[in-house]
Design an enzyme around this catalytic site. Sequence first.
Site, PDB file in Angstrom:
ATOM      1  N   LEU A   1     -16.126  51.998  42.348  1.00 51.51           N
ATOM      2  CA  LEU A   1     -15.271  50.900  41.896  1.00 51.51           C
ATOM      3  C   LEU A   1     -15.500  49.623  42.685  1.00 51.51           C
ATOM      4  CD1 LEU A   1     -11.918  52.872  41.490  1.00 51.51           C
ATOM      5  CD2 LEU A   1     -13.466  52.131  39.660  1.00 51.51           C
ATOM      6  N   GLY A   2     -15.962  49.758  43.904  1.00 52.67           N
ATOM      7  CA  GLY A   2     -16.190  48.584  44.740  1.00 52.67           C
ATOM      8  C   GLY A   2     -16.736  48.994  46.087  1.00 52.67           C
TER       9      GLY A   2
ATOM     10  N   GLY B   1     -17.825  47.242  50.298  1.00 56.10           N
ATOM     11  CA  GLY B   1     -17.765  46.136  51.242  1.00 56.10           C
ATOM     12  C   GLY B   1     -18.188  46.611  52.608  1.00 56.10           C
TER      13      GLY B   1
ATOM     14  N   ASP C   1      -4.971  38.860  54.427  1.00 52.70           N
ATOM     15  CA  ASP C   1      -6.175  38.872  53.592  1.00 52.70           C
ATOM     16  C   ASP C   1      -5.818  38.669  52.120  1.00 52.70           C
ATOM     17  OD1 ASP C   1      -8.906  38.981  53.245  1.00 52.70           O
ATOM     18  OD2 ASP C   1      -9.035  41.164  53.246  1.00 52.70           O
TER      19      ASP C   1
ATOM     20  N   GLY D   1     -16.812  50.096  53.709  1.00 52.88           N
ATOM     21  CA  GLY D   1     -17.267  51.324  53.054  1.00 52.88           C
ATOM     22  C   GLY D   1     -17.264  51.117  51.553  1.00 52.88           C
TER      23      GLY D   1
END
Length: 320
Positions: A39-40, A42, A153, A45
Amino acid sequence: MNLNEKRWNENYLEEMLLLTSQNLPLVKVEDNYTIVKELGSGSYGHVLLAMNQSRGNLMALKFMQKNNTDLKVFLIEYCLSLCLSTHPCIIDTFGIAFQTERHYVFAQELAHDNLFSLMKPQAGVPENSVKRCAIQLSSALDYMHKKGLVHRDIKPENILIFDKECRQIKLTDFGLSCRSGTPLESMPENLPYTAPEMCRLGASDKLIAHTSLDTWSFGVLLFSTLTGYFPWTSALISDKHYVEYTKWQRSKRIFQVPSQWKMFSKEAIEMLTKLIVPDPAKRYPCTEVLKCLKVPWKVTLDNTKNTNSNVFKNKNLAWR
């Protein structure tokens, strides 16, 4: 902060960290989950879509690499996520945390996508959808701030959406979250959402965390989602758009509105400039947006084309 909230901060979270660290099983992912897709990813991880084999339900598993993630950092993010998920506008975190040989892992509910996926260059997101986001996100941040916590963030990638009209959105990713009053060091890079006091930090400097950091990011996020471009690349005196904005602010906005602000109504400008104040002591809380929901936030500009250079040409600009 009242006594109960202070006790939640100082005692409850510490107890959760201790208990979780003592009960973090070593698991083989393939024995318990069927991985569907990524799904994503960075620097932390990656996040995988997985199905729990015993229950048959889908979930998002966040994998954090052990070689660059301290166990305490993982535990803080997981425990904070678990505690805060009682709020309807914060991502639901399941009581599932474990480790593999190379990763620390915890499970969260599955969302449709993130807010960045809706943001079109030079157009942004429809105003009604932005207002829905503003209501829900301000509620989530107010909930955190009253508990003495700072997210640190706030950006579109960390706002998960469950439908394209933003009728349900949820705040996620508490990897940088901390208690208000925590000394902070400078970040490796400055994003458009980073407050100027963070941007100015030197390598050896410290800044005390405050909820005003989130307020600034929240204001810039609203600006960006409404317009389809960033107000500046970074809040530094080397950025011409930021310098133009600060001069306009100092003049009490008696001079001409900067070009990148001309599509906002006077009510929206008043609201946004209360959030995006260079002096952190003068920033209003995120809930200020609730006073401005019944008026238009954007105006129609005839024969005017914005040529702002900070459009979303590169998605990586908004990623950490």
